[in-house]
Design a protein around this motif. Structure first.
Motif: not given
Length: 407
Positions: A394, A397-398, A400-402, A404-405
């Motif tokens: 988890k 994933d956070q 990577l999400s950061t 990508l954004n």
């Protein structure tokens, strides 16, 4: 990379929970040995890289081992329940003909007299003579003659231990003469078919320290030996061995067919003459009539003894125990069995209670060695490990999400 590490942790924690669940499910399974998941860390290293540059990539379950510690022994009272107190395994031949090894001693008799377990496997043992002395280490299925009676045994020897009254007068010196039957006894012998042949013994004093022996068969009148058999006694009351050397024999006839005769040795070596009343101390013979199987007993050395309706007991074999140089190499299978592998090595055979082999406890079973409290604690620990690895995924994933954004 953290995804792979977390995923390997999830897989390993899940495998560990499977092992713990299997242990808990078999907490009451007789002879069950607890399993343990053993983990190993994984590293990735580049070619010619220094040892310090190796990067951890997760965890794997290296093996699932079993702990062959002794389980508690619970008394059941069932004669065919067997527990091994110490090292060793029972050897059973499965219905498909293969050999298996087990600590679960819940055995029973089938209609043919074979000792089998719940899966129909036959308990193996070593051959013995009727007295229970082991003949070899060549294992074979243990079988009791439950379907047919054990055959009769013809009497071959009659043993009498008695005291003749030294105070008795010489039979012919009194009026009327002392009857021959005054000092006598009787015993039942058996012909080759197990039919009873009553045998009488009588003693008549013919001189000081000398008694003549008479015999009778099937209720007939006492008759003297030809030539006469005389028992001579020493001054101390013991019998003179020369008077019964060689041991005398009598000829008995079958009640079913008088033409069938057989010799019986008469052992009177324990006779005595003391100044006390005539008494029979022991009277025995070695024949018996056919007998049906009644029950069995198994002692600590594994000797299986059958008891029969004619009062006889006869050993049917000795329970075989085997051990292995590497018990961790055994392959577990269903029904509480293990099979030998190349890693375990060939089975080493022995008899219960000898060397490093445990003793047999009949009428008892070995409980599972699962520590239920410990397994519940292990389960909570494994659950926390699973949650922690899920949190790793988890968190990655956070991250990577950061990324990508990002603008």
């Amino acid at each position: 990379m953290a995804f792979q590490q977390g995923l390997s942790g999830l897989n390993s924690a899940s495998r560990n929970l499977d092992v713990i669940g299997h242990n808990i499910a078999n907490a009451n399974t007789v002879g069950m040995k607890t399993s343990r998941a053993e983990f190993a860390e994984l590293y990735a290293s580049s070619v010619n890289a220094a040892g310090g540059s190796n990067k951890g990539i997760g965890v794997t379950v290296a093996t699932v081992s079993q702990l062959f510690t002794q389980g508690n022994i619970t008394v059941t009272g069932n004669d065919l329940d067997l527990a091994i107190n110490g090292n060793g395994f029972f050897e059973v031949t499965q219905p498909n003909g293969t050999l298996a090894y087990t600590r679960a001693g819940m055995f029973k008799l089938d209609p043919d007299g074979n000792i089998i377990n719940q899966q129909g496997g036959q308990l193996m043992g070593y051959p013995t003579d009727a007295a229970g002395n082991r003949l070899s280490f060549d294992s074979q299925p243990l079988t009791l003659p439950t379907g047919a009676p054990i055959p009769a045994r013809q009497t071959g020897n009659i043993m009498a231990e008695f005291n003749l009254d030294a105070r008795a007068p010489i039979a012919s010196s009194v009026t009327p003469p002392t009857p021959i039957t005054t000092y006598g006894t009787s015993i039942v012998a058996y012909d080759p078919q197990g039919m009873e042949v009553p045998v009488g013994l009588a003693f008549s004093k013919t001189a000081n320290n000398t008694w003549e022996v008479y015999t009778s068969v099937n209720g007939g009148a006492p008759t003297a030996f030809v030539p006469p058999l005389e028992l001579n006694f020493n001054a101390d009351g013991s019998i003179d061995p020369a008077s019964i050397t060689p041991l005398p024999t009598i000829t008995l006839a079958s009640p079913n067919d008088p033409a069938v005769t057989f010799p019986v040795t008469l052992d009177l070596r324990n006779a005595s003459q003391f100044g006390t009343s005539f008494a029979i101390h022991n009277l025995d013979q070695d024949g018996y009539y056919p007998g049906e199987f009644v029950s069995l007993t198994i002692d600590e050395t594994g000797v299986v003894t059958g008891s029969y309706s004619n009062g006889e007991t006869r050993a049917a074999g000795q329970v075989a125990l085997v051990n292995f140089r590497n018990t961790q190499g055994l392959s577990p299978s269903s029904g509480g069995n293990w099979t030998a592998t190349f890693a375990s090595g060939e089975p080493v055979r022995g008899e219960p209670g000898s060397g490093n082999f445990g003793g047999i406890r009949a009428g008892a079973l070995e409980d599972s060695n699962v520590d239920l409290t410990g397994e519940l604690v292990n389960m909570m620990t494994a659950q926390r490990a699973y949650q922690a690895n899920a949190q790793t995924i988890k968190t990655q994933d956070q991250v990577l999400s950061t990324l990508l954004n990002m603008r």
